[in-house]
Design a protein around this motif. Sequence first.
Motif, PDB file in Angstrom:
ATOM      1  N   UNK A 100       0.849  -1.196   0.000  1.00 30.41           N
ATOM      2  CA  UNK A 100       0.000   0.000   0.000  1.00 30.41           C
ATOM      3  C   UNK A 100       0.884   1.245   0.000  1.00 30.41           C
ATOM      4  N   UNK A 101       1.858   1.267   0.887  1.00 30.57           N
ATOM      5  CA  UNK A 101       2.751   2.428   0.977  1.00 30.57           C
ATOM      6  C   UNK A 101       3.484   2.649  -0.336  1.00 30.57           C
ATOM      7  N   UNK A 102       3.930   1.579  -0.962  1.00 29.09           N
ATOM      8  CA  UNK A 102       4.661   1.706  -2.217  1.00 29.09           C
ATOM      9  C   UNK A 102       3.814   2.284  -3.332  1.00 29.09           C
ATOM     10  N   UNK A 109     -13.380  -4.827   9.597  1.00 32.01           N
ATOM     11  CA  UNK A 109     -13.861  -3.522  10.052  1.00 32.01           C
ATOM     12  C   UNK A 109     -12.649  -2.621  10.232  1.00 32.01           C
ATOM     13  N   UNK A 110     -12.866  -1.334  10.039  1.00 28.17           N
ATOM     14  CA  UNK A 110     -11.763  -0.393  10.248  1.00 28.17           C
ATOM     15  C   UNK A 110     -12.263   0.857  10.953  1.00 28.17           C
ATOM     16  N   UNK A 111     -11.361   1.445  11.749  1.00 28.03           N
ATOM     17  CA  UNK A 111     -11.647   2.660  12.498  1.00 28.03           C
ATOM     18  C   UNK A 111     -10.516   3.644  12.264  1.00 28.03           C
ATOM     19  N   UNK A 156      -6.682  -1.031   5.226  1.00 30.21           N
ATOM     20  CA  UNK A 156      -5.691   0.053   5.287  1.00 30.21           C
ATOM     21  C   UNK A 156      -6.146   1.228   4.422  1.00 30.21           C
ATOM     22  N   UNK A 157      -6.677   0.939   3.250  1.00 28.35           N
ATOM     23  CA  UNK A 157      -7.168   2.021   2.389  1.00 28.35           C
ATOM     24  C   UNK A 157      -8.300   2.791   3.071  1.00 28.35           C
TER      25      UNK A 157
END
Length: 167
Positions: A28-30, A68-70, A131-132
């Motif tokens: 993702x970072x790349x 799930x993401x926060x 992550x996105x």
Amino acid sequence: MQLDVLIEDERWDTAGLEAIAEAAAVAVAGVLALDAEDWEVSLMGCDDTRIAALNTEFRSKPTPTNVLSWPSEERAADTPGGTPDLPEADLPGMPVELGDIAIAWDTCAREAQEAGKPFEAHVTHLVVHGILHLLGYDHINDADAALMEGLEVRILAKLGLPDPYSS
């Protein structure tokens, strides 16, 4: 990059969740041209019971889900399909806390099996997806979904994985 992994379900240790997540985060970072050392993510590997409780508490949906993401803060773009404001480190050596992700073994295993996909590939996709979300990407409308899904495909290709949206 700092990746804090909490394993609540031992099956995630066997699957190598930490290694999967590290590879996903670096990819993702790349692709987004972020310095991986400048950000931090917390990831919890749990089961369907735990994620259903979280989904109930935070989304009022009393069912299990895959991930799930926060996000630690709102980073969404102002216009549909726009690129979110990506984080920048404030102080050298102090990574930006992007937020938290929870991923459920049972749902991931079931989805991978139903789709005929390798478990590791499906989990990698879901970690990238989470992550996105922490970075402000979403799929609420068609323009945002096209942007986010396009990025997922590029990131997964960098890892040698196929397009998860092709049939």
